[in-house]
Design a protein around this motif. Structure first.
Motif, PDB file in Angstrom:
ATOM      1  N   ASP A 224       0.579  -1.122  -0.133  1.00 32.05           N
ATOM      2  CA  ASP A 224       0.170   0.551   0.162  1.00 32.05           C
ATOM      3  C   ASP A 224       1.044   1.453   0.411  1.00 32.05           C
ATOM      4  O   ASP A 224       0.712   2.385   0.942  1.00 32.05           O
ATOM      5  N   PHE A 225       1.871   1.181  -0.842  1.00 34.76           N
ATOM      6  CA  PHE A 225       2.717   2.834  -0.875  1.00 34.76           C
ATOM      7  C   PHE A 225       2.231   3.478  -1.496  1.00 34.76           C
ATOM      8  O   PHE A 225       2.317   5.149  -0.372  1.00 34.76           O
ATOM      9  N   ALA A 226       1.490   3.736  -2.427  1.00 33.92           N
ATOM     10  CA  ALA A 226       0.798   5.003  -2.565  1.00 33.92           C
ATOM     11  C   ALA A 226       0.206   5.736  -1.750  1.00 33.92           C
ATOM     12  O   ALA A 226      -0.077   7.217  -1.515  1.00 33.92           O
ATOM     13  N   ASP A 227      -0.738   4.371  -0.509  1.00 36.91           N
ATOM     14  CA  ASP A 227      -1.354   5.240   0.149  1.00 36.91           C
ATOM     15  C   ASP A 227      -1.138   6.224   1.041  1.00 36.91           C
ATOM     16  O   ASP A 227      -0.816   7.389   1.795  1.00 36.91           O
ATOM     17  N   ARG A 228       0.238   5.586   1.587  1.00 39.22           N
ATOM     18  CA  ARG A 228       1.218   6.140   2.450  1.00 39.22           C
ATOM     19  C   ARG A 228       1.980   7.395   2.240  1.00 39.22           C
ATOM     20  O   ARG A 228       2.045   7.802   2.897  1.00 39.22           O
TER      21      ARG A 228
END
Length: 268
Positions: A224-228
């Motif tokens: 979930d790199f994008a959300d973080r």
């Protein structure tokens, strides 16, 4: 009474048949001679090999791969053989080979993109003086000596292994999937446009992004790199520089002083 009628055409003379067979033989002979001439004439000798722009492949490597095809007949030269020979070069990615008459072979290819510099690999010892970089298919290559090293982020401590005995270095496939997701998330979030990245550190608990000039450390875990990163971009103007920001929780940011040793990655 006859029930069937048979039509008889005009009788052909032997002279007419002979003339026709002679004409056929001359045509076939002409075609055969033409084919022989095309395959043996110096007119169709390969004298030039042209390529588009390239950066990471050295001219010496390219010329060394192509020299065996010079002097060959352009019609008997296999474009597949040219492609296979060039595909051995480490930076060559997509290839298209075509003929341009009478004696030129045209090559168009894309190169792999260096993502990050790598160091302190886990699971393998590396020797050599050239910097190592990670490319998009998971290989770790020596950065070309003829190119000035760009300011790439440095990936630290990722697991890697060699393919076979003394083969090409490659990042662990499971980590490579996460790395490509992280690369895309960094680009989409636009983090480096506001806070350039110095290091990406592979830890047991996930990846830590170390920002340049000791501006902070971002803990992004393994998914979930994008959300973080988007949550960080929203909140960053309200955060003090130099802190460790833990983004692994869905409903909150955890901010703390960097742990012992983390400050060592705070700048180049």
């Amino acid at each position: 009474m006859n029930r069937f009628a048979v039509w008889k055409g005009p009788r052909r003379s032997r002279t007419g048949l002979a003339l026709r067979w002679t004409a056929v033989a001359l045509v076939l002979g002409g075609l055969g001679f033409g084919a022989w001439w095309v395959l043996n004439s110096e007119t169709f000798t390969v004298r030039r090999v042209e390529s588009g722009a390239y950066r990471f492949t050295s001219q010496a490597e390219l010329e060394g791969a192509l020299e065996e095809f010079l002097g060959r007949n352009i019609w008997t030269l296999s474009t597949e053989a040219v492609s296979a020979r060039l595909a051995r070069l480490p930076w060559v990615r997509d290839l298209r080979v075509s003929r341009s008459l009478p004696g030129t072979v045209e090559i168009d290819f894309r190169e792999w993109r260096p993502l990050w510099q790598v160091t302190a690999l886990r699971g393998v010892k590396v020797t050599g003086s050239r910097p190592l970089v990670l490319v998009e298919d998971g290989r770790i290559l020596e950065f070309p000596a003829h190119v000035v090293m760009a300011g790439l982020p440095v990936l630290v401590g990722v697991p890697a292994a060699r393919e076979g005995d003394g083969g090409v270095l490659r990042v662990d496939p499971g980590h490579m999937d996460q790395i490509m997701e992280l690369v895309a998330a960094l680009e989409d979030a636009g983090l480096e446009s506001v806070s350039p990245v110095d290091f990406i550190v592979a830890r047991d608990e996930g990846y830590a992004i170390v920002l340049q000039d000791k501006r902070g450390i971002l803990m992004v875990g393994r998914k979930d790199f994008a959300d973080r990163l988007n949550r960080y971009m929203t909140a960053r103007d309200h955060l003090e520089p130099g802190l460790e920001v833990d983004l692994r929780f869905e409903d909150r940011l955890v901010v703390r002083e960097p742990a012992d040793g983390s400050a060592a990655f705070g700048g180049r």
